[in-house]
Enzyme design. Structure first.
Site, PDB file in Angstrom:
ATOM      1  N   ARG A 177      -1.974 -10.031   0.971  1.00  7.57           N
ATOM      2  CA  ARG A 177      -1.328  -9.189   1.977  1.00  7.57           C
ATOM      3  C   ARG A 177      -1.275  -9.940   3.309  1.00  7.57           C
ATOM      4  O   ARG A 177      -2.201 -10.689   3.653  1.00  7.57           O
ATOM      5  CB  ARG A 177      -2.096  -7.879   2.173  1.00  7.57           C
ATOM      6  CG  ARG A 177      -1.873  -6.864   1.075  1.00  7.57           C
ATOM      7  CD  ARG A 177      -0.462  -6.254   1.103  1.00  7.57           C
ATOM      8  NE  ARG A 177      -0.295  -5.181   0.138  1.00  7.57           N
ATOM      9  CZ  ARG A 177       0.249  -5.320  -1.072  1.00  7.57           C
ATOM     10  NH1 ARG A 177       0.679  -6.487  -1.485  1.00  7.57           N
ATOM     11  NH2 ARG A 177       0.382  -4.269  -1.864  1.00  7.57           N
TER      12      ARG A 177
ATOM     13  N   HIS B 146       8.015 -11.631  -0.022  1.00  4.90           N
ATOM     14  CA  HIS B 146       7.197 -10.643  -0.751  1.00  4.90           C
ATOM     15  C   HIS B 146       7.802 -10.334  -2.126  1.00  4.90           C
ATOM     16  O   HIS B 146       8.095  -9.178  -2.442  1.00  4.90           O
ATOM     17  CB  HIS B 146       7.018  -9.357   0.066  1.00  4.90           C
ATOM     18  CG  HIS B 146       5.798  -8.579  -0.359  1.00  4.90           C
ATOM     19  ND1 HIS B 146       5.029  -7.864   0.513  1.00  4.90           N
ATOM     20  CD2 HIS B 146       5.221  -8.412  -1.578  1.00  4.90           C
ATOM     21  CE1 HIS B 146       4.032  -7.283  -0.142  1.00  4.90           C
ATOM     22  NE2 HIS B 146       4.125  -7.609  -1.423  1.00  4.90           N
TER      23      HIS B 146
HETATM   24  P1  NAP Z   1      -8.016  -5.896  -8.200  1.00  4.27           P
HETATM   25  O1  NAP Z   1      -7.973  -5.929  -9.689  1.00  4.27           O
HETATM   26  O2  NAP Z   1      -8.641  -4.743  -7.496  1.00  4.27           O
HETATM   27  O3  NAP Z   1      -8.764  -7.255  -7.734  1.00  4.27           O
HETATM   28  C1  NAP Z   1      -9.191  -7.490  -6.426  1.00  4.27           C
HETATM   29  C2  NAP Z   1     -10.204  -8.612  -6.472  1.00  4.27           C
HETATM   30  O4  NAP Z   1     -10.610  -8.935  -5.136  1.00  4.27           O
HETATM   31  C3  NAP Z   1     -11.471  -8.237  -7.235  1.00  4.27           C
HETATM   32  O5  NAP Z   1     -11.897  -9.318  -8.028  1.00  4.27           O
HETATM   33  C4  NAP Z   1     -12.498  -7.966  -6.121  1.00  4.27           C
HETATM   34  O6  NAP Z   1     -13.826  -8.239  -6.500  1.00  4.27           O
HETATM   35  C5  NAP Z   1     -12.020  -8.957  -5.079  1.00  4.27           C
HETATM   36  N1  NAP Z   1     -12.447  -8.536  -3.741  1.00  4.27           N
HETATM   37  C6  NAP Z   1     -12.035  -7.466  -3.033  1.00  4.27           C
HETATM   38  N2  NAP Z   1     -12.647  -7.404  -1.837  1.00  4.27           N
HETATM   39  C7  NAP Z   1     -13.473  -8.474  -1.789  1.00  4.27           C
HETATM   40  C8  NAP Z   1     -14.387  -8.963  -0.828  1.00  4.27           C
HETATM   41  N3  NAP Z   1     -14.552  -8.334   0.350  1.00  4.27           N
HETATM   42  N4  NAP Z   1     -15.082 -10.079  -1.120  1.00  4.27           N
HETATM   43  C9  NAP Z   1     -14.918 -10.693  -2.321  1.00  4.27           C
HETATM   44  N5  NAP Z   1     -14.063 -10.303  -3.279  1.00  4.27           N
HETATM   45  C10 NAP Z   1     -13.355  -9.196  -3.014  1.00  4.27           C
HETATM   46  O7  NAP Z   1      -6.550  -6.047  -7.591  1.00  4.27           O
HETATM   47  P2  NAP Z   1      -5.281  -6.770  -8.255  1.00  4.27           P
HETATM   48  O8  NAP Z   1      -4.538  -5.802  -9.107  1.00  4.27           O
HETATM   49  O9  NAP Z   1      -5.702  -8.071  -8.829  1.00  4.27           O
HETATM   50  O10 NAP Z   1      -4.379  -7.018  -6.951  1.00  4.27           O
HETATM   51  C11 NAP Z   1      -4.855  -7.837  -5.894  1.00  4.27           C
HETATM   52  C12 NAP Z   1      -3.930  -7.770  -4.689  1.00  4.27           C
HETATM   53  O11 NAP Z   1      -2.749  -8.536  -4.942  1.00  4.27           O
HETATM   54  C13 NAP Z   1      -3.375  -6.379  -4.338  1.00  4.27           C
HETATM   55  O12 NAP Z   1      -4.320  -5.600  -3.647  1.00  4.27           O
HETATM   56  C14 NAP Z   1      -2.191  -6.767  -3.450  1.00  4.27           C
HETATM   57  O13 NAP Z   1      -2.666  -6.926  -2.116  1.00  4.27           O
HETATM   58  C15 NAP Z   1      -1.764  -8.124  -3.997  1.00  4.27           C
HETATM   59  N6  NAP Z   1      -0.449  -8.054  -4.667  1.00  4.27           N
HETATM   60  C16 NAP Z   1       0.588  -8.761  -4.148  1.00  4.27           C
HETATM   61  C17 NAP Z   1       1.840  -8.733  -4.765  1.00  4.27           C
HETATM   62  C18 NAP Z   1       2.985  -9.558  -4.243  1.00  4.27           C
HETATM   63  O14 NAP Z   1       4.126  -9.348  -4.674  1.00  4.27           O
HETATM   64  N7  NAP Z   1       2.756 -10.505  -3.355  1.00  4.27           N
HETATM   65  C19 NAP Z   1       2.021  -7.988  -5.930  1.00  4.27           C
HETATM   66  C20 NAP Z   1       0.945  -7.274  -6.448  1.00  4.27           C
HETATM   67  C21 NAP Z   1      -0.290  -7.313  -5.801  1.00  4.27           C
HETATM   68  P3  NAP Z   1     -14.593  -7.312  -7.608  1.00  4.27           P
HETATM   69  O15 NAP Z   1     -13.833  -7.513  -8.890  1.00  4.27           O
HETATM   70  O16 NAP Z   1     -15.942  -7.898  -7.686  1.00  4.27           O
HETATM   71  O17 NAP Z   1     -14.514  -5.906  -7.109  1.00  4.27           O
END
Ligand code: NAP
Length: 314
Positions: free
Chosen positions: A229, A277
């Site tokens: 983000r 994006h």
């Molecule tokens: P997710 O499954 O919730 O994974 C988030 C990861 O980040 C988890 O491994 C979590 O650790 C880690 N994390 C969160 N806060 C942290 C912190 N403070 N310190 C260390 N690690 C931390 O989410 P996802 O589905 O993979 O999606 C991730 C992000 O990708 C979304 O939130 C969005 O911002 C972005 N995204 C971007 C696009 C785009 O088009 N550019 C599309 C989709 C998503 P734990 O597993 O240990 O909880």
């Protein structure tokens, strides 16, 4: 009494018509209606499936039982100070979300390794800019900040290309071919990351995280891919690190604000590739399958893997 209503806000009114047609078959027991339809009584709305709802609107739906996102993050809903925190909030991560993000990150990593930006600039000037491509995948370690659903999908695809992969998350992960680092191990993780990929959720703790101090902990000339983000990136620090050579190149997909303002120096930086994006947005048809699956799973009281966790905040 009519069917309970699923209120949709995604893709404007033309997008709504497509959603309604796609959801008619899998959700025959619900009436899919447009977010701004004045004929919908607020107390008929059982579910809302939304992108960026106007602050306060969800709170004014008295019979709402759950909120469904239409994309992978949750920040576009939790940014509403009045969002109904007592209700389940379910993020939408279709199988295609991880596939598409994996493709984007692999494309970005290979274009950085091959210096595709330099080639595109030379082509734009009709210059035969011969150079020897600096590296290849097996010589390089990719560090993934955020080893969640998307990060793990990317890790497998990067590994298949020959990259070594390390990942960073709050909790330790067991992912084949990936060395897992936890929160306090950030400096050791960064020291290994010749290509840094950010796939973290937008949170208070991750705001402005991609800054000069973090770049200084990467190997000199490291490459950056930001698909998390925009709030996580200190863009002037990225440009300064590219100018100093601390970063050798960057591909950025997300910005704050979006779109990036006209005239911003990032538009034309020779070491920066900018995408609007588009890292991973599954088609509406792909997302409709997943949205229907989420709603039906909720109604059967099944576990929802992408249920928002209010303690973690993502
Ligand atoms: P997710 O499954 O919730 O994974 C988030 C990861 O980040 C988890 O491994 C979590 O650790 C880690 N994390 C969160 N806060 C942290 C912190 N403070 N310190 C260390 N690690 C931390 O989410 P996802 O589905 O993979 O999606 C991730 C992000 O990708 C979304 O939130 C969005 O911002 C972005 N995204 C971007 C696009 C785009 O088009 N550019 C599309 C989709 C998503 P734990 O597993 O240990 O909880």
């Amino acid at each position: 009494m009519g069917k309970p209503v699923l209120l949709m806000k995604s893709g404007g009114e033309p997008g709504f018509r497509e959603w309604r047609d796609l959801l008619a078959d899998p959700l025959p027991h619900l009436e899919v209606r447009w977010w701004d339809d004045p004929a919908v009584p607020p107390d008929a709305v059982r579910y809302a499936a939304v992108w960026d709802p106007e602050p306060g609107r969800l709170a004014r739906l008295p019979a709402l039982r759950a909120v469904f996102g239409v994309a992978a993050g949750s920040d576009f809903i939790t940014g509403d100070p009045e969002w109904p925190r007592h209700l389940p909030l379910v993020r939408l991560v279709a199988p295609e979300t991880a596939q598409r993000m994996g493709e984007y990150v692999c494309w970005a990593a290979l274009s950085l390794v091959k210096d595709a930006r330099r080639m595109a600039i030379a082509q734009g000037r009709a210059v035969w800019d011969y150079f020897e491509a600096p590296g290849k995948a097996p010589d390089l370690t990719v560090g993934i900040l955020g080893l969640g659903g998307l990060g793990q999908g990317c890790a497998g695809m990067l590994w298949a290309l020959g990259f070594k992969v390390v990942g960073w998350s709050r909790t330790r992960k067991v992912v084949p071919g990936v060395e897992s680092f936890i929160a306090v191990e950030l400096p050791a993780f960064l020291a290994r990351s010749q290509i840094l990929v950010c796939l973290l959720p937008a949170r208070l703790e991750t705001a402005d995280m991609l800054n000069a101090a973090l770049f200084a902990k990467l190997p000199a000339g490291a490459l950056l891919i930001q698909a998390g983000r925009g709030s996580q990136t200190v863009l002037p620090d990225v440009l300064a690190a590219l100018d100093s050579g601390q970063l050798g190149g960057a591909v950025l997909d997300v910005f704050d604000p979006e779109p990036l303002p006209d005239g911003h120096p990032a538009w034309s930086h020779p070491k920066l590739t900018l995408t609007p994006h588009v890292g991973s947005l599954p088609t509406r048809a792909e997302r409709a399958v997943e949205l229907a699956r989420n709603i039906l799973a909720f109604e059967r009281a099944e576990a929802l893997p992408t249920l928002y966790d209010p303690v973690k905040g993502y």
